[in-house]
Design a protein around this motif. Structure first.
Motif, PDB file in Angstrom:
ATOM      1  N   LEU A  91      16.439 -51.646  50.618  1.00  0.00           N
ATOM      2  CA  LEU A  91      16.919 -52.808  51.063  1.00  0.00           C
ATOM      3  C   LEU A  91      18.580 -52.782  51.262  1.00  0.00           C
ATOM      4  O   LEU A  91      19.170 -53.651  51.710  1.00  0.00           O
ATOM      5  CB  LEU A  91      16.803 -53.901  50.329  1.00  0.00           C
ATOM      6  CG  LEU A  91      15.209 -54.598  50.382  1.00  0.00           C
ATOM      7  CD1 LEU A  91      15.091 -55.585  49.156  1.00  0.00           C
ATOM      8  CD2 LEU A  91      14.731 -55.087  51.716  1.00  0.00           C
ATOM      9  N   ALA A  92      19.066 -51.686  51.008  1.00  0.00           N
ATOM     10  CA  ALA A  92      20.573 -51.391  50.976  1.00  0.00           C
ATOM     11  C   ALA A  92      21.313 -51.926  52.117  1.00  0.00           C
ATOM     12  O   ALA A  92      22.288 -52.390  52.208  1.00  0.00           O
ATOM     13  CB  ALA A  92      20.802 -49.880  50.623  1.00  0.00           C
ATOM     14  N   ASP A  93      20.746 -51.634  53.403  1.00  0.00           N
ATOM     15  CA  ASP A  93      21.199 -51.911  54.664  1.00  0.00           C
ATOM     16  C   ASP A  93      20.846 -53.134  55.198  1.00  0.00           C
ATOM     17  O   ASP A  93      21.373 -53.759  56.381  1.00  0.00           O
ATOM     18  CB  ASP A  93      20.766 -50.817  55.963  1.00  0.00           C
ATOM     19  CG  ASP A  93      21.761 -49.798  55.829  1.00  0.00           C
ATOM     20  OD1 ASP A  93      22.750 -50.016  54.948  1.00  0.00           O
ATOM     21  OD2 ASP A  93      21.307 -48.728  56.610  1.00  0.00           O
ATOM     22  N   ALA A  94      20.042 -54.113  54.383  1.00  0.00           N
ATOM     23  CA  ALA A  94      20.015 -55.456  54.610  1.00  0.00           C
ATOM     24  C   ALA A  94      21.058 -56.393  55.132  1.00  0.00           C
ATOM     25  O   ALA A  94      22.149 -56.135  54.352  1.00  0.00           O
ATOM     26  CB  ALA A  94      18.739 -55.938  53.752  1.00  0.00           C
ATOM     27  N   MET A  95      20.951 -57.162  56.096  1.00  0.00           N
ATOM     28  CA  MET A  95      22.295 -57.912  56.329  1.00  0.00           C
ATOM     29  C   MET A  95      21.838 -59.172  55.965  1.00  0.00           C
ATOM     30  O   MET A  95      20.885 -59.987  56.364  1.00  0.00           O
ATOM     31  CB  MET A  95      22.283 -58.119  57.944  1.00  0.00           C
ATOM     32  CG  MET A  95      23.640 -56.968  58.339  1.00  0.00           C
ATOM     33  SD  MET A  95      23.800 -57.198  59.899  1.00  0.00           S
ATOM     34  CE  MET A  95      22.333 -56.951  60.780  1.00  0.00           C
ATOM     35  N   ALA A  96      22.797 -60.209  55.413  1.00  0.00           N
ATOM     36  CA  ALA A  96      22.821 -61.476  55.128  1.00  0.00           C
ATOM     37  C   ALA A  96      22.721 -62.240  56.195  1.00  0.00           C
ATOM     38  O   ALA A  96      23.481 -61.911  57.341  1.00  0.00           O
ATOM     39  CB  ALA A  96      23.938 -61.852  54.086  1.00  0.00           C
ATOM     40  N   GLY A  97      21.786 -63.312  56.641  1.00  0.00           N
ATOM     41  CA  GLY A  97      21.674 -63.838  57.767  1.00  0.00           C
ATOM     42  C   GLY A  97      20.747 -63.345  58.710  1.00  0.00           C
ATOM     43  O   GLY A  97      20.509 -63.980  59.698  1.00  0.00           O
ATOM     44  N   ALA A  98      20.009 -62.085  58.477  1.00  0.00           N
ATOM     45  CA  ALA A  98      19.160 -61.295  59.172  1.00  0.00           C
ATOM     46  C   ALA A  98      17.697 -62.066  59.391  1.00  0.00           C
ATOM     47  O   ALA A  98      17.369 -62.600  57.931  1.00  0.00           O
ATOM     48  CB  ALA A  98      19.226 -60.058  59.153  1.00  0.00           C
ATOM     49  N   PRO A  99      16.823 -61.633  59.965  1.00  0.00           N
ATOM     50  CA  PRO A  99      15.377 -62.181  59.830  1.00  0.00           C
ATOM     51  C   PRO A  99      14.493 -61.440  58.871  1.00  0.00           C
ATOM     52  O   PRO A  99      14.782 -60.077  58.724  1.00  0.00           O
ATOM     53  CB  PRO A  99      14.815 -62.071  61.208  1.00  0.00           C
ATOM     54  CG  PRO A  99      15.804 -61.309  62.188  1.00  0.00           C
ATOM     55  CD  PRO A  99      17.101 -61.423  61.535  1.00  0.00           C
ATOM     56  N   VAL A 100      13.610 -62.160  58.229  1.00  0.00           N
ATOM     57  CA  VAL A 100      12.816 -61.336  57.422  1.00  0.00           C
ATOM     58  C   VAL A 100      11.266 -61.828  58.160  1.00  0.00           C
ATOM     59  O   VAL A 100      11.057 -62.931  58.326  1.00  0.00           O
ATOM     60  CB  VAL A 100      12.669 -61.855  55.891  1.00  0.00           C
ATOM     61  CG1 VAL A 100      11.702 -61.195  55.211  1.00  0.00           C
ATOM     62  CG2 VAL A 100      14.183 -61.631  55.313  1.00  0.00           C
ATOM     63  N   ARG A 101      10.506 -60.645  58.324  1.00  0.00           N
ATOM     64  CA  ARG A 101       9.222 -61.111  58.807  1.00  0.00           C
ATOM     65  C   ARG A 101       8.088 -60.356  58.031  1.00  0.00           C
ATOM     66  O   ARG A 101       7.902 -59.098  58.028  1.00  0.00           O
ATOM     67  CB  ARG A 101       8.983 -60.801  60.318  1.00  0.00           C
ATOM     68  CG  ARG A 101       9.519 -61.957  61.155  1.00  0.00           C
ATOM     69  CD  ARG A 101       9.902 -61.718  62.386  1.00  0.00           C
ATOM     70  NE  ARG A 101      10.484 -62.663  63.215  1.00  0.00           N
ATOM     71  CZ  ARG A 101       9.884 -63.759  63.941  1.00  0.00           C
ATOM     72  NH1 ARG A 101       8.471 -63.629  64.089  1.00  0.00           N
ATOM     73  NH2 ARG A 101      10.474 -64.457  64.539  1.00  0.00           N
TER      74      ARG A 101
END
Ligand code: GDP
Length: 461
Positions: A323-333
């Motif tokens: 998850l290190a590269d996950a972006m705040a505001g990005a979608p999760v599906r």
């Protein structure tokens, strides 16, 4: 085992509406949220208030207890209301769902003494652009001289003719607010005169301090939500979950986690998920779904308890590898029984939709989340300032390199919204003669930039 969950207790056709609270600083957003949450805790049976990540769920029966005669639970198909815990329009713009704001409805808080202020206007602008229905909480009525909450309160005398007997300064303040709303293109009125809250903005006098007006506010919210959710929301509450990353956080024992608001479907502890990343979409598997433990139960092990499944709308922490590269505001599906490729495609399309248009020449923009990056880009396009590079994250040396190549000195600039400047970048900026502005309020950031341009122009004359 998890607590009985307000969102799963009573499956209904409509999901819990997500509510955001906006308004100028110090107008009482936090106090109002605290008051609603506090009343809910007082009225609630133990365990009725579900602990969420980033949001508080108040179930329908508790709302109806707080609101008394004003909310009859039999009139509603909604399970309750989910209030986003962080007030302010920053969190509002940050929290996106497909093509719009994550919040379904909003409360705009305006201090009756202070009236409209810059952030009130900014919030209205955002609400207008995102087409989010809202009501206005005209707050701090307890401070208005002559206001007697016990006698003939227009707030308690809901919907009847008596209610027009608002007198003195409060009357004036309320009409000023209505006038200001109309200046901004909204048709508004005192809430007891409004028939259709989607078409007309209802102004509800409240005190976040004494709680007066809060029942009325909740009643109006429920009415508006029910109507809006029925008309606008096609939701498959049982389908694979869809949500938005609120925050990317290191959590002891779990590694990098994402705080997520789920606005559609369900997420389960063994689901495969696709998440918007800094580079490519991240494909990973949920290791644990975590909710905060009730305070009393916190011992040494973890602040969180694991749950097997949550359904929308809910705030939940997701622990998963990579998850290190996950972006705040990005979608999760959630993938579940769908083709992985198709889901990846959807995440890519959603990210492309949020992506900011850039030009050959322009300023560099950094922001803490995708949503705020987009809000910045919108604001800059309004003042016709082109962007050469836009990205989520703190100001880094490579941003300085990009900014230093601008031909126009007015564009050798980095605008950072809600971000830090890395110390390497600071040093580099000094050497390369790049000016870095950071702020937590968009209009202030733009004002700072405009002052800088004025100074440059004066110096050139
Ligand atoms: P925020 O910045 O919009 O979240 O505002 P806060 O909730 O922090 O409130 C700012 C200040 O106004 C605090 O000192 C509150 O105690 C006070 N305040 C908020 N609501 C009311 C109210 O209804 N009546 C009075 N008298 N004070 C209030």
């Amino acid at each position: 085992m998890s607590e009985p969950d307000a969102d799963t207790l009573d499956p209904t056709s409509l999901r819990t509406p997500i509510v955001a609270v906006l308004g100028h600083v110090d107008h009482g957003k936090t106090s109002l949220l605290d008051k609603i949450r506090g009343s809910a805790v007082i009225e609630g049976e133990a365990g009725a208030i579900t602990q969420h990540i980033g949001a508080t769920a108040v179930p329908l029966d508790i709302i109806s207890t707080i609101a008394g005669d004003l909310v009859d639970p039999d009139d509603f198909d909604l399970p309750g209301l989910l209030f986003i815990d962080t007030p302010g329009h920053h969190s509002f713009t940050t929290l996106r769902s497909r093509g719009g704001a994550l919040a379904d409805i909003a409360i705009l808080v305006v201090d009756v003494n202070d009236g409209f202020q810059p952030q009130t206007l900014e919030a209205l602008d955002i609400l207008k652009r995102s087409e989010t229905p809202f009501i206005v909480a005209a707050n701090k009525i307890d401070t208005v001289p002559g206001w007697n909450p016990n006698e003939d309160s227009p707030i308690n005398a809901t919907y009847d003719a008596q209610s027009d007997r608002v007198t003195g300064r409060l009357d004036e303040s309320l009409y000023t607010i209505i006038g200001n709303l109309s200046d901004e293109g909204f048709s508004a009125d005192l809430y007891w005169r409004v028939q259709n809250f989607q078409r007309n903005v209802g102004v509800v006098p409240v005190s976040a301090m004494t709680g007066e007006g809060v029942p009325d506010l909740l009643a109006v919210m429920m009415g508006l939500s029910q109507r809006y959710m029925k008309a606008e929301m096609e939701i498959d509450v049982q389908g694979p979950g869809v949500g938005t990353v609120l925050e990317v956080k290191e959590e002891k024992g779990f590694g990098t986690t994402i705080d997520t608001v789920l606005y559609d479907g369900t997420i389960r502890a063994d689901d495969q998920v696709v998440i918007g990343g800094m580079n490519d979409p991240i494909v990973t598997e949920v290791r644990a779904l975590l909710q905060p433990r009730p305070l009393a139960e916190i011992r040494t092990e973890s602040r969180f308890e694991k749950v097997e499944e949550v359904s929308a709308a809910a705030g939940i922490k997701v622990a998963a590898p990579d998850l290190a590269d996950a972006m705040a505001g990005a979608p999760v599906r959630v993938v579940r029984n769908r083709e992985l490729e198709e889901v990846v495609h959807e995440v890519e399309a959603e990210l492309a939709d949020i992506a900011v248009d850039t030009e050959e020449q322009g300023v560099v923009v950094k922001a803490d989340t995708l949503g705020s990056l987009e809000a910045m880009a919108d604001a800059l396009s309004e003042v016709e300032l082109p962007i050469v590079h836009a990205e989520v994250g703190d100001v880094a040396p490579r941003d300085v390199s990009v900014a230093s190549t601008a031909e126009d000195p007015k564009q050798q600039v980095i605008l950072g919204f809600n971000v830090d400047v890395l110390s390497d970048a600071e040093r580099r900026a000094e050497i390369d003669d790049v000016t870095v502005f950071t702020d937590e309020v968009i209009y202030q950031l733009i004002e700072e930039y405009e002052e800088f341009v004025d100074e440059l122009e004066r110096a050139q004359q």
